[in-house]
Design a protein around this motif. Structure first.
Motif, PDB file in Angstrom:
ATOM      1  N   THR A 297       0.868  -1.197   0.000  1.00 38.19           N
ATOM      2  CA  THR A 297       0.000   0.000   0.000  1.00 38.19           C
ATOM      3  C   THR A 297       0.898   1.239   0.000  1.00 38.19           C
ATOM      4  OG1 THR A 297      -0.110   0.095   2.423  1.00 38.19           O
ATOM      5  CG2 THR A 297      -1.800  -1.206   1.310  1.00 38.19           C
ATOM      6  N   HIS A 300      -1.178   7.176  -1.201  1.00 37.66           N
ATOM      7  CA  HIS A 300      -2.246   7.632  -2.070  1.00 37.66           C
ATOM      8  C   HIS A 300      -3.431   6.667  -2.114  1.00 37.66           C
ATOM      9  CE1 HIS A 300       0.483  10.701  -3.470  1.00 37.66           C
ATOM     10  NE2 HIS A 300       1.388   9.757  -3.810  1.00 37.66           N
ATOM     11  N   ARG A 302      -3.309   3.545  -3.023  1.00 39.46           N
ATOM     12  CA  ARG A 302      -3.152   2.459  -3.972  1.00 39.46           C
ATOM     13  C   ARG A 302      -2.678   1.193  -3.232  1.00 39.46           C
ATOM     14  NH1 ARG A 302      -0.869   6.844  -7.072  1.00 39.46           N
ATOM     15  NH2 ARG A 302       1.195   6.243  -6.316  1.00 39.46           N
ATOM     16  N   ASP A 389      -7.305   1.416  -6.195  1.00 38.39           N
ATOM     17  CA  ASP A 389      -7.130   2.609  -5.379  1.00 38.39           C
ATOM     18  C   ASP A 389      -8.489   2.958  -4.785  1.00 38.39           C
ATOM     19  OD1 ASP A 389      -8.563   3.620  -7.511  1.00 38.39           O
ATOM     20  OD2 ASP A 389      -6.817   4.565  -8.444  1.00 38.39           O
TER      21      ASP A 389
END
Length: 481
Positions: A297, A300, A302, A389
């Motif tokens: 991870t 942001h 994602r 995301d």
């Protein structure tokens, strides 16, 4: 977001949280920590028992006799009686050497490392475990025998004398029987054994910018086998009987003598046996399992989750059985002899009649060797990829595998045979002796027949095999666009 994706992310988050919980308090410190643990052990318990021989024999006998004599106006009568009886029993047991040597080993090593520097933390933990066990056993075979014998006799003689002459009467009987059997097993050996090897590695890292990753790898290998050897089995039993009945009458007077004799004999034999051939087999199995996981991870939102699992295994059980054979037999025989003699001052006339008969029935069969080598191999591979995301996610799953089987076998067939026979004989002998010489006439009639049926089957063999494929399943889905 897809529910399955959310659950996977939750699992990864929990794993990562547990891994880094110990380092969170000292996040800003710099240092490296190492830890190592070792666990191991070994055990064995060899046992050996020598051969055993046991035998018991017993016998008993008894006898009785009596004599009675009476004299009166009609003359003198003397009677004598005798009887005997005996029995004999025996039993024997013997075993071969017995050995056993069970043993086991275990070793486990655990290592862990944690490193902290400039607000970043990383760590790894590994564990390696190895173990094995075996228990070879050998039994040298067992033999059991038993026998019972029984015999009885009786005799009686009566003599009478008066003014007309003398007469003698005799009777004798004999009875005998014998039964027995034996059981014998060949040696038996077993060697069960197994092994286990597991490796596990887990770790991860995180920095102050919100980037983190966790990973895990595991490998498990297990194997086991049970080789066995059985030396076969033999069993047989029999029963024999015998009987004799004899009688004689003789009278003597002023005109000559007359003698009559008769003898009856009977004999039987019955037997049966079976033999089980050698059995050798070596069943074994192997299993291998590989698993890995990677989760990442960033700040942001994602994320990427990758998992992979591969399982393979094999089973086999080669064997050979040498087959079974057996027989059943029955035999009977008899003979009857009748003799007559008349004698006076002029001539002697004798006549002997003999009747004999015998029969035999035997059936025997065998079943040939059986061999085979059944086997099964299988593999299963599963992988998944989850990436996304805050706005969308992608899920891909793959699954493929196969199972292959084979069973080559061979059977040598079987055979059955019989032997049935009968025979008889009748003979007459006439003899006359006087002052001119001896004249003898002999007549004989014989009959015999025999039948020998047989059947034989040559057996068969084959090798069925095949493969089952699991079709590849790929799914690419974009969710929450």
């Amino acid at each position: 977001m897809n529910v399955w994706v959310k659950r996977s992310l939750s699992t990864a988050a929990v794993a990562g949280g547990l891994f880094f919980a110990g380092a969170a308090a000292a996040h800003a410190d710099t240092g490296t920590a190492h830890d190592e643990g070792l666990l191991g052990g070994k055990a064995s318990a060899p046992i050996e028992i020598g051969s055993i021989d046991l035998g018991v024999q017993s016998s008993s006998s008894s006898s009785h006799s009596s004599t009675v004599s009476h004299t009166g106006k009609q003359g003198t009568t003397t009677s004598t009686k005798q009887s005997t009886k005996s029995t004999k029993d025996s039993i024997g047991l013997s075993t071969g050497k017995i050995t056993a040597d069970p043993a086991a080993t275990l070793k486990s090593v655990t290592r862990s490392t944690t490193h902290r520097s400039d607000g970043a933390v990383s760590g790894k933990q590994s564990q390696h475990t190895q173990g094995s066990v075996q228990a070879p056993v050998s039994i040298g075979g067992v033999k059991l025998t038993g026998q019972h014998e029984e015999t009885s006799t009786s005799a009686e003689k009566v003599t009478r004398s008066d003014k007309h002459g003398t007469s003698v009467s005799e009777r004798r009987t004999v009875r005998g029987s014998k039964t027995g059997g034996s059981l014998e097993t060949g040696s038996i050996t077993l060697n069960p054994n197994g092994s286990l090897d597991t490796r596990q590695v887990a770790g991860g890292s995180a920095d102050r910018r919100g980037n983190s990753s966790i990973f895990s790898h595991s490998a498990t290998d297990a194997a086991g086998s049970l080789p066995i050897s059985f030396g076969g089995l033999k069993a047989q039993g029999w029963s024999d009987t015998y009987s004799l009945d004899y009688s004689k009458q003789k009278s003597t007077g002023k005109h000559g003598s007359r003698t009559e004799e008769r003898s009856d004999e009977r004999a039987t034999h019955t037997g049966a046996g079976v033999e089980v051939g050698r059995l050798v087999a070596d069943p074994q199995a192997e299993l291998s399992d590989r698993r890995s996981f990677l989760g990442q991870t960033d700040r942001h939102g994602r994320y990427t989750l990758i998992s992979d699992q591969a399982t393979t295994g094999s089973l086999s059980a080669p064997f050979r059985f040498d087959g079974v054979s057996g027989f059943v037999t029955s035999q009977q025989a008899s003979r009857t002899v009748r003799a007559t003699e008349v004698a006076n001052q002029h001539r002697t006339v004798r006549k002997i009649v003999t009747d004999e008969s015998a029969s035999s029935q035997t059936i025997a069969g065998h079943s040939g060797a059986v061999t085979g080598d059944p086997s099964l191999d299988f593999a299963d591979h599963r992988s998944s990829l989850i990436a996304g995301d805050r706005h969308s996610s992608i899920v891909r799953r793959d699954h493929d595998g196969y199972a292959a089987y084979a069973f080559p076998y061979s059977y040598d067939g079987f055979g059955v045979a019989g032997d049935f026979a009968n025979a008889s004989r009748h003979s007459v002998i006439d003899q006359v002796a006087d002052r001119h010489g001896v004249t003898t006439r002999t007549e004989t009639d014989q009959k015999a027949n025999r039948t020998l049926p047989a059947y034989n089957f040559q057996g068969f063999h084959g090798s069925p095999e095949g493969v089952v494929d699991f079709s590849r399943i790929s799914q690419l889905t974009q969710l929450d666009k």
